[in-house]
Structures are given as C-alpha cells and as structure tokens.
Design an enzyme around this catalytic site. Structure first.
Site, short mmCIF file in Angstrom:
data_model
loop_
_atom_site.label_atom_id
_atom_site.label_comp_id
_atom_site.label_asym_id
_atom_site.label_seq_id
_atom_site.Cartn_x
_atom_site.Cartn_y
_atom_site.Cartn_z
CG HIS A 153 -3.30 -5.43 2.93
ND1 HIS A 153 -2.23 -5.79 3.72
CD2 HIS A 153 -3.31 -4.06 2.92
CE1 HIS A 153 -1.61 -4.71 4.16
NE2 HIS A 153 -2.25 -3.65 3.69
N GLY A 177 -14.39 3.97 -3.70
CA GLY A 177 -13.35 3.04 -4.12
C GLY A 177 -13.33 1.83 -3.21
CB ALA A 243 -6.05 1.04 1.19
CG HIS A 246 -1.57 4.21 0.05
ND1 HIS A 246 -1.00 3.23 0.83
CD2 HIS A 246 -2.57 3.59 -0.65
CE1 HIS A 246 -1.61 2.08 0.62
NE2 HIS A 246 -2.56 2.27 -0.27
#
Length: 332
Positions: A153, A177, A243, A246
C-alpha cells in the site's frame, strides 16, 4: 427520482450480497482457478474446495455484476474487471479482499460497526474476542500478511516521500514501526549519504533484516526489535511514523509521539506520514475502518497538532504528497 427508484437505490447501496460474494470469490481464488483452465462450476469447486451448486449460484451473481462471463454451456470466463481478482494482477487487490488475510479478516468487523458507533470502541474484539494487534501477535501468518499488505500500500507513495523532503540532512533516521523496511529502503536508495534503523516487533523486524541483506543496504540499515511504547534509540536526526498514528486512539497516539520526542530531543525532528483528514485523499471510509479495527482515526492537521502539543512537540510544516502528507514536528 421516484419513490420506487429511490427505494431500490438505497437497498442497492446497503446490500451485502455483492461485497461478500466478491470477497468469497477472492478468498477461494476463483479467478486464478478460471485462469488455470477450471471453467465450469464443478471444476472450479473441485479446485477451490467448495460446494459446486452453491458456488455456481455465487458465480452467476458475479456474472450479473460484471466480474465473470458465462456461456450457454455453463463455462465461466474472466472479464477485464474480473482479472483484478487474480493473485498476480498488478493492482494486487485480491489479497486485500481475502478473508484469511489480516485486512480481509479485519474488514468483517464492520458487521459490528454499531458497537463502535455506540461506544467509540473498536469492533474487532467484539467479533473475534481479542484486539487486532493481539490477534496478529498470536498468528505469524496473519501478521506477515498485514506487513505485506501495508508495504504494498505504501509503496505507491515511496518515490514521492523520498523526493519531497531533505532526508539526507537528517543523517540517520529511525523508522518507528517501520515494518518490513520498505520505506527505509526507498529512502536509503534515494539518498546515498543517509543511514537508518527500522524499529518494530520481531516478525516485521526479521523481514526488514532480510530485505536489507537482499538489497545490499545492510551497511547503512540497522534493525532493532522493540515497541514504540518503550524508549526508542536516541540521537537520530529524524523519527518517522508512517501510517502508525491513525491505528491508535488519542491516548496511545500521544504516548507514541512522546517516545519519539524523548528520543529526538531538542535537535531531532519527528515526521508523521499519513493521510490528513480534510485533504481530498483522506477517505471517510478509511476513517470508519480505523475505528472498527483499532479505535483509531484519520486526523486533521489541527488534531495532529493537539496530540503533538501533549507530547511536547509542535507541528512546523506539512508537505502533501499524493495520498499522504509528511507532517514535520519538533520540540516545543
């Protein structure tokens, strides 16, 4: 629009038959079986491990919506639209819909959306009895599917991310992360004077290590196994959260930002990379997905600024890049 037309339109909008039929076809790899030469319902069912008559009924519906073709002898084929359900299609959409993948499984939590709307809490634990992250932690295959999907993605934005910001000036960055290392690989490839570290849990960290070896970047790329809720390696020029925020509620997001702020100190920068609510690319559907999966949300720049302030940071700039923005934060 007449009353009947409006009624039919609303029913079509709310109908679950087609979305679920598409997801079942993706999970059973129907398009791949057809491409391999299994063309009748009986042949496809045998290859997929399905009930022939029931599968035929599902296929007939997907013919009606334009994914497959069916001739007078009951032989099925793929339309150009249906080709997207093949596993090797360039769009890579089948894996997202596969109900055995992390995202395909997670999307079924929308059945419990009412719980999230009533309580503000994620729906995933209601459906599965455990949180999304705990589920991934107990299932290496599910976890690997999530890392693969997220990497695919974000790859759409890697070139823009690498070009839009002066990464080389940071010297060393920590991708907090950072999953299997796709973003850091893109940054190091684009900026030969940059070095970096991926910090993540054991599964994705191992994948990142293999990636760096395979791509010849291991001399400039390190891997640290750890959690972004624990103290981070200090002293880097930049700390990247791509990302990540969120996926979490406000309290957790502040905790993650605070760890980054501690490690960055007065001289480093924290770079949040994700869609910013209010931008044309920050989808309302994705916002609901964040709620049902994790209790997270898509945030506006002002909301990110409020979280940053609670963590001792301030938003200094935002750099829009196609579907995401790089939000730059430094110490107050």
């Amino acid at each position: 629009m007449g009353k009947r037309a409006a009624h039919i339109g609303l029913r079509a909008l709310a109908d679950l038959a087609t979305p679920m039929a598409v997801r079942v076809a993706a999970t059973l790899r129907v398009a791949d079986h057809i491409a391999a030469g299994h063309r009748t319902a009986a042949e496809i069912a045998s290859a997929a491990g399905a009930h022939a008559d029931s599968l035929d009924r599902l296929l007939r519906h997907l013919v009606a919506v334009g994914l497959f073709t069916r001739d007078g002898q009951g032989v099925y084929g793929l339309t150009e639209f249906g080709e997207q359900l093949r596993d090797d299609h360039a769009a890579g959409k089948r894996k997202w819909l596969d109900m055995n993948s992390a995202v395909g499984r997670g999307d079924l939590g929308f059945v419990e959306l009412a719980h999230s709307i009533r309580t503000g809490q994620p729906a995933y634990p209601v459906r599965y009895g455990t949180s999304f992250w705990e589920d991934l932690g107990s299932d290496p295959v599910l976890s690997a599917s999530f890392d693969t999907l997220m990497s695919h993605h974000l790859e759409l934005d890697y070139t823009g991310i690498a070009a839009k910001y002066d990464w080389a000036a940071l010297g060393h960055v920590v991708d907090v992360g950072g999953g299997s290392g796709g973003l850091l690989s893109a940054l190091l490839t684009a900026h030969e004077d940059l070095s970096g570290t991926v910090l993540d849990l054991q599964g994705p960290a191992s994948a990142a290590h293999r990636r760096f070896l395979d791509t010849g970047l291991s001399g400039r790329a390190q891997v640290v196994v750890g959690s972004f809720f624990d103290p981070l390696p200090a002293g880097a020029g930049g700390y990247v959260l791509s990302a990540v925020l969120h996926d979490w509620d406000d309290l957790s997001a502040v905790a993650i930002l605070r760890r980054c702020a501690e490690a960055a100190g007065s001289g480093g920068v924290v770079l949040v990379i994700e869609a910013v609510a209010g931008d044309e690319h920050a989808g309302t559907g994705m916002d609901l997905r964040m709620l049902t999966y994790f209790g997270g949300k898509e945030r506006s720049l002002a909301e990110l600024g409020e979280l940053a302030a609670q963590a001792g940071l301030a938003v200094r700039a935002a750099h829009p890049i196609s579907y995401v923005s790089i939000v730059e934060m430094t110490a107050l």
